[in-house]
Design a protein around this motif. Structure first.
Motif, PDB file in Angstrom:
ATOM      1  N   GLY A  72       0.818  -1.210   0.000  1.00  0.00           N
ATOM      2  CA  GLY A  72       0.000   0.000   0.000  1.00  0.00           C
ATOM      3  C   GLY A  72       0.849   1.256   0.000  1.00  0.00           C
ATOM      4  N   PRO A  73       0.610   2.173   0.920  1.00  0.00           N
ATOM      5  CA  PRO A  73       1.335   3.452   0.958  1.00  0.00           C
ATOM      6  C   PRO A  73       2.852   3.321   1.047  1.00  0.00           C
ATOM      7  N   LEU A  74       3.369   2.219   1.602  1.00  0.00           N
ATOM      8  CA  LEU A  74       4.830   2.048   1.662  1.00  0.00           C
ATOM      9  C   LEU A  74       5.451   2.010   0.265  1.00  0.00           C
ATOM     10  N   LEU A  75       4.641   1.599  -0.727  1.00  0.00           N
ATOM     11  CA  LEU A  75       5.129   1.569  -2.114  1.00  0.00           C
ATOM     12  C   LEU A  75       4.574   2.734  -2.932  1.00  0.00           C
ATOM     13  N   GLY A  76       3.910   3.688  -2.268  1.00  0.00           N
ATOM     14  CA  GLY A  76       3.304   4.788  -3.015  1.00  0.00           C
ATOM     15  C   GLY A  76       2.036   4.370  -3.716  1.00  0.00           C
TER      16      GLY A  76
ATOM     17  N   ARG B 205      -0.952   4.794 -13.102  1.00  0.00           N
ATOM     18  CA  ARG B 205      -1.061   5.854 -12.094  1.00  0.00           C
ATOM     19  C   ARG B 205      -2.481   6.372 -12.000  1.00  0.00           C
ATOM     20  N   TRP B 206      -3.090   6.668 -13.145  1.00  0.00           N
ATOM     21  CA  TRP B 206      -4.429   7.268 -13.156  1.00  0.00           C
ATOM     22  C   TRP B 206      -5.531   6.241 -12.887  1.00  0.00           C
ATOM     23  N   GLY B 207      -5.305   4.993 -13.285  1.00  0.00           N
ATOM     24  CA  GLY B 207      -6.346   3.987 -13.129  1.00  0.00           C
ATOM     25  C   GLY B 207      -6.254   3.183 -11.849  1.00  0.00           C
ATOM     26  N   TYR B 208      -5.045   3.087 -11.275  1.00  0.00           N
ATOM     27  CA  TYR B 208      -4.847   2.286 -10.063  1.00  0.00           C
ATOM     28  C   TYR B 208      -4.345   3.104  -8.874  1.00  0.00           C
ATOM     29  N   GLY B 209      -4.076   4.378  -9.100  1.00  0.00           N
ATOM     30  CA  GLY B 209      -3.696   5.246  -7.985  1.00  0.00           C
ATOM     31  C   GLY B 209      -2.270   5.096  -7.509  1.00  0.00           C
ATOM     32  N   TRP B 210      -1.371   4.549  -8.348  1.00  0.00           N
ATOM     33  CA  TRP B 210       0.035   4.444  -7.967  1.00  0.00           C
ATOM     34  C   TRP B 210       0.718   5.792  -8.178  1.00  0.00           C
ATOM     35  N   GLN B 211       1.677   6.102  -7.318  1.00  0.00           N
ATOM     36  CA  GLN B 211       2.427   7.347  -7.492  1.00  0.00           C
ATOM     37  C   GLN B 211       3.387   7.270  -8.666  1.00  0.00           C
ATOM     38  N   GLN B 212       3.889   6.072  -8.944  1.00  0.00           N
ATOM     39  CA  GLN B 212       4.759   5.866 -10.104  1.00  0.00           C
ATOM     40  C   GLN B 212       4.311   4.626 -10.855  1.00  0.00           C
ATOM     41  N   GLY B 213       4.420   4.684 -12.187  1.00  0.00           N
ATOM     42  CA  GLY B 213       4.124   3.519 -12.996  1.00  0.00           C
ATOM     43  C   GLY B 213       5.285   2.543 -12.977  1.00  0.00           C
ATOM     44  N   PRO B 214       5.105   1.351 -13.540  1.00  0.00           N
ATOM     45  CA  PRO B 214       6.178   0.336 -13.494  1.00  0.00           C
ATOM     46  C   PRO B 214       7.462   0.765 -14.186  1.00  0.00           C
ATOM     47  N   PHE B 215       7.354   1.412 -15.363  1.00  0.00           N
ATOM     48  CA  PHE B 215       8.570   1.834 -16.050  1.00  0.00           C
ATOM     49  C   PHE B 215       9.290   2.946 -15.300  1.00  0.00           C
ATOM     50  N   GLU B 216       8.528   3.876 -14.709  1.00  0.00           N
ATOM     51  CA  GLU B 216       9.152   4.934 -13.921  1.00  0.00           C
ATOM     52  C   GLU B 216       9.909   4.348 -12.734  1.00  0.00           C
ATOM     53  N   THR B 217       9.286   3.388 -12.054  1.00  0.00           N
ATOM     54  CA  THR B 217       9.917   2.754 -10.890  1.00  0.00           C
ATOM     55  C   THR B 217      11.209   2.058 -11.298  1.00  0.00           C
ATOM     56  N   TRP B 218      11.153   1.336 -12.394  1.00  0.00           N
ATOM     57  CA  TRP B 218      12.311   0.609 -12.916  1.00  0.00           C
ATOM     58  C   TRP B 218      13.423   1.579 -13.282  1.00  0.00           C
ATOM     59  N   GLN B 219      13.087   2.621 -14.036  1.00  0.00           N
ATOM     60  CA  GLN B 219      14.098   3.577 -14.485  1.00  0.00           C
ATOM     61  C   GLN B 219      14.756   4.290 -13.304  1.00  0.00           C
ATOM     62  N   ALA B 220      13.959   4.676 -12.301  1.00  0.00           N
ATOM     63  CA  ALA B 220      14.508   5.377 -11.139  1.00  0.00           C
ATOM     64  C   ALA B 220      15.491   4.506 -10.368  1.00  0.00           C
ATOM     65  N   ALA B 221      15.273   3.183 -10.429  1.00  0.00           N
ATOM     66  CA  ALA B 221      16.120   2.253  -9.666  1.00  0.00           C
ATOM     67  C   ALA B 221      17.385   1.846 -10.430  1.00  0.00           C
ATOM     68  N   GLY B 222      17.527   2.316 -11.660  1.00  0.00           N
ATOM     69  CA  GLY B 222      18.696   1.961 -12.464  1.00  0.00           C
ATOM     70  C   GLY B 222      18.310   0.954 -13.524  1.00  0.00           C
ATOM     71  N   TRP B 223      18.052   1.423 -14.722  1.00  0.00           N
ATOM     72  CA  TRP B 223      17.462   0.594 -15.768  1.00  0.00           C
ATOM     73  C   TRP B 223      18.293  -0.649 -16.082  1.00  0.00           C
ATOM     74  N   GLN B 224      19.547  -0.450 -16.426  1.00  0.00           N
ATOM     75  CA  GLN B 224      20.372  -1.583 -16.867  1.00  0.00           C
ATOM     76  C   GLN B 224      20.665  -2.560 -15.720  1.00  0.00           C
ATOM     77  N   THR B 225      20.850  -2.035 -14.512  1.00  0.00           N
ATOM     78  CA  THR B 225      21.096  -2.916 -13.367  1.00  0.00           C
ATOM     79  C   THR B 225      19.910  -3.838 -13.130  1.00  0.00           C
ATOM     80  N   ILE B 226      18.697  -3.239 -13.111  1.00  0.00           N
ATOM     81  CA  ILE B 226      17.485  -4.033 -12.897  1.00  0.00           C
ATOM     82  C   ILE B 226      17.297  -5.029 -14.035  1.00  0.00           C
ATOM     83  N   ALA B 227      17.548  -4.592 -15.270  1.00  0.00           N
ATOM     84  CA  ALA B 227      17.407  -5.492 -16.420  1.00  0.00           C
ATOM     85  C   ALA B 227      18.334  -6.698 -16.261  1.00  0.00           C
ATOM     86  N   GLY B 228      19.555  -6.441 -15.787  1.00  0.00           N
ATOM     87  CA  GLY B 228      20.504  -7.535 -15.580  1.00  0.00           C
ATOM     88  C   GLY B 228      20.025  -8.503 -14.514  1.00  0.00           C
TER      89      GLY B 228
END
Length: 789
Positions: A226-230, A377-400
């Motif tokens: 819930g709120p812990l993940l935005g 974000r608009w349909g489920y009320g998340w503060q960030q979408g999945p791609f935004e979350t992934w990119q913020a965490a380091g795209w290539q690292t997460i992909a690896g």
């Protein structure tokens, strides 16, 4: 056609979604006809009338005001199909049965106007299959438009073209959805469940899978997701209860039936425990029990192993909480992945599989990664979408890491990530646009002119909008402009509360605006507009015994409101979200207010044992006198205001705020919150072009006087004796009545604004010194909740 003119709309289907869509259309002032089957007995419109009656019982309310309840025209397919001929837009919203929809299209075909747009509010059925049932002349004017539930509040509307839809029709409908209905529009491809539900439901399915895999409880998972993940408080399993476990099962089955080639297809089934609950009729919130149920005051949760309910008391583990508090996303994800705690492993697995699934399917379901993120974000009320979350965490690292886990057999499917994921990119969003796999390019935002009305769009990660040229900035406020002659003032305090710094900033901004600008807009980059006065700062002065300082603060607050009102250039308030207490008073003193529909406006000081003292009661007394007219009954005009203020009522919409007269007749309501600044600036220019002058000081205000006070107190005594209010409530309300009525003077006596402001100050300061008021204030500051003492 991009300037689509929609005067009248027909909604086909009076079910939960159809009726609520119709309600939101009349919220926006659109003449609406709601159709359903003719009733087999009694009134042929019985089915629709029953649905309309049901709207008044729903929470949250579909109507912006109950006064709109009679605005929808009921109709049935047996008698009223000719009404369709006068409609510019027809929205089909019947049950998710393709055969029923196709039959209905054949029935209405002869009655569709040559210019009318036809749209299906399906949540995932094929738009092209529906289009094939329509006449070839209608197909260019047909598309899917998927509103999310509840339609009034959920920002997302997915727009799904069929292969023959005219681009101009889409742009015109998009403009209507965005500006008239206030929606955020995302274009989706014609694939099952489109974007929002395709990704959102998969996210729920992955959580279900990993909940079982890691042996976690449903309450434990909701504490984590819930709120812990935005994300919303309802998290995952409470959301399923709210949606309905039977509805969730239906959506999952749709995915299973229509996506046989999906590499994750094996997970597209409702788990055994869910099927068992459905079989028992425990469908969730609508049935009083589901995954969760309330027993007395206790919340119970299903324990799958015991096949029974237990207290819902499991929470996020302290060590996992510490990880989730890490601000750096890259560090946070690294810690989650390396942790051996089951909750941390669960979270990493859920994120990993969501990223994997979303990247794999992006090309097929959406044009760009931005469409996916905004849909979630608009349909489920998340503060960030999945791609935004992934990119913020380091795209290539997460992909690896995803690839490592895939090779190790840990991912839910063995499908390889698309090649573009690992091409060296830093992510899918940038200032230039968002990634579109079909064209292998970064695509900018839509060029539809409707978005010119949004100075600051809802940005995805990487998008940056010019912040305007700063005129001056302090710790409390920032004044800026775009070179268009209109200045904007924004607060920087928490919840945009009104501190001494804000008061000074407003006065300085008006000084500057009078010299160098056409006018001034008070607007906040994010909600709320203002949660009111800074109570903690005020209490500090009072408890330190600095009564003179406290009284000076109140006087300065009033002086600031008066400065807004009597500014030589128009000051327009652009309100969205909460406008409480002092925030409400500022907009009451503005030359005009532009309020987003979801503005919750009220003078709530009574809740903390105080009365409005920023000029709000003075302004109400003045408005009541003006409405009564010469020799009129001022008390009759005051009475509805008194109830609103004494009970601390907050409007549930800007429309309701107009009805309670906290907004004026000439104030504007806009449906898209991102357009409020644009419209407010337009109002400044219009007022200035008309030769704006502030109102003349009100020196002749007839008041209700001692007779009015006595009448209000008689009402309060009855409430006190009936134990509807406490003794301190009586004290506060009596003082509100005294100020509104102009004090202990003769009925019909004439006073001026200074007199009323002086009364406000005196009674505010007197209440502030009372122990029960101070108890209320401290309780509210500590808990965020009111205290009735």
């Amino acid at each position: 056609m991009s300037h689509l003119r929609i005067r009248k709309v027909a909604v086909l289907g009076a079910g939960v979604m159809g009726a609520q869509i119709a309600a939101h259309l009349v919220n926006a002032g659109v003449d609406t006809v709601l159709f359903d089957l003719p009733a087999k007995e009694g009134d042929p419109n019985g089915i629709v009338n029953k649905a309309l009656a049901g709207l008044l019982k729903l929470s949250p309310a579909p109507y912006a005001s109950k006064s709109l309840a009679g605005s929808i025209t009921p109709a049935n397919y047996g008698q009223h199909l000719e009404l369709l001929e006068g409609c510019d837009l027809i929205i089909e919203a019947i049950a998710e049965r393709m055969d029923w929809k196709l039959d209905l299209y054949k029935k209405i075909g002869p009655h569709i106007a040559p210019h009318a747009v036809v749209a299906s509010n399906t949540s995932g059925l094929s738009i092209n299959a529906m289009a094939d049932a329509l006449d070839a002349k209608v197909q260019p004017r047909f598309c899917g438009v998927h509103f999310f539930n509840p339609p009034r509040y959920m920002h997302l509307a997915e727009l799904i073209p069929c292969k023959n839809t005219d681009k101009a029709v889409l742009e015109g409908l998009e403009s209507f959805l965005v500006s008239t209905l206030g929606k955020g529009v995302v274009y989706a491809k014609d694939t099952p469940n489109f974007i929002g539900n395709r990704i959102g439901v998969f996210s729920i399915l992955s959580v279900i899978h990993h909940t079982q895999a890691f042996g976690l409880g449903f309450d434990e998972v909701d504490a984590l997701t819930g709120p812990l993940l935005g994300r919303p408080k309802s998290a995952t399993f409470r959301t399923s209860d709210v949606v309905g476990l039977d509805t969730m099962a239906h959506v999952i089955k749709t995915m299973a039936d229509t996506l046989p080639e999906d590499p994750w297809h094996g997970y597209f089934q409702a788990p055994a425990w869910q099927q068992a609950l459905i079989a028992k009729g425990a469908l969730g919130q609508k049935a009083g029990a589901g995954i969760f149920r309330k027993v007395g005051k206790d919340i119970m949760v299903l324990d799958v192993e015991k096949q029974d309910y237990r207290p819902a008391d499991r929470a996020a583990a302290p060590e996992v909480l510490e990880i989730l508090k890490i601000r750096n996303p890259a560090e946070k994800f690294a810690k989650l992945r390396e942790s051996q705690h089951p909750q941390a492993q669960f979270l990493w697995a859920c994120f990993r599989d969501l990223f994997h699934y979303t990247a794999y399917h992006l090309k097929n379901i959406a044009e760009t990664a931005r469409d996916v993120d905004l849909a979630i974000r608009w349909g489920y009320g998340w503060q960030q979408g999945p791609f935004e979350t992934w990119q913020a965490a380091g795209w290539q690292t997460i992909a690896g890491w995803i690839e490592e886990d895939r090779k190790a057999g840990k991912t839910m499917a063995d499908a390889a990530l698309p090649g573009w994921v690992s091409d060296g990119r830093a992510g899918v969003h940038s200032a230039e646009g968002s990634y579109a796999p079909a064209s292998n390019a970064m695509i900018a935002r839509s060029s539809n002119p409707v978005y010119d009305r949004q100075r600051f769009k809802d940005p995805v990660l990487g998008e940056v909008y010019p912040q305007g040229e700063t005129v001056f900035e302090t710790d409390a406020v920032r004044m800026w402009h775009d070179g268009d002659g209109v200045a904007v003032l924004s607060f920087k305090t928490k919840m945009h509360t009104v501190s001494d710094g804000v008061l000074s900033g407003i006065q300085q901004a008006i000084d500057v605006a009078e010299k160098d600008f056409t006018g001034l807009v008070i607007w906040q980059p994010k909600e709320p507009f203002s949660a009111g006065a800074d109570l903690s700062g005020a209490m500090g002065s009072l408890q330190a015994g600095k009564l003179d300082e406290f009284e000076a603060m109140v006087a300065n607050f009033q002086a600031t409101s008066q400065r807004i009102k009597y500014s030589l250039v128009p000051v327009v308030a652009a309100v969205r979200g909460l406008a409480l207490g002092g925030g409400c008073e500022f907009q009451m003193h503005s030359a005009r207010t532009v309020a987003a529909l979801e503005s919750y406006i009220g003078l709530v000081e009574a809740g903390v044992g105080l009365l409005p003292a920023g000029g709000g009661l003075k302004e109400i007394a003045l408005r009541a006198a003006q409405a009564a007219g010469p020799g009129g009954d001022v008390f009759a005009q005051l009475r509805p205001y008194f109830e609103t203020v004494a009970m601390g009522k907050v409007s549930t919409s800007a429309v309701e705020a107009k009805e309670s007269k906290l907004l004026r007749e000439g104030d504007l309501v806009v449906f898209n919150t991102f357009e409020a600044l644009h419209v407010a600036k337009g109002q400044v220019r219009a007022l200035a072009d008309a030769g704006y002058r502030p109102p003349m000081p009100a020196r002749q205000i007839p008041v209700a006087g001692d007779v009015g006070i006595a009448t209000f107190k008689m009402m309060l005594v009855n409430m006190l004796e009936g134990r509807f209010i406490s003794k301190h409530d009586y004290e506060v309300a009596s003082r509100i009545a005294t100020v509104l009525c102009g004090g202990e003077v003769d009925r019909g006596a004439v006073v001026d604004e200074d007199w009323l402001l002086k009364l406000e100050r005196e009674h505010f300061v007197a209440l502030a010194q009372m122990p029960k008021t101070q108890e209320r204030i401290m309780h509210t500051l500590k808990t965020g909740k009111p205290l009735r003492n």
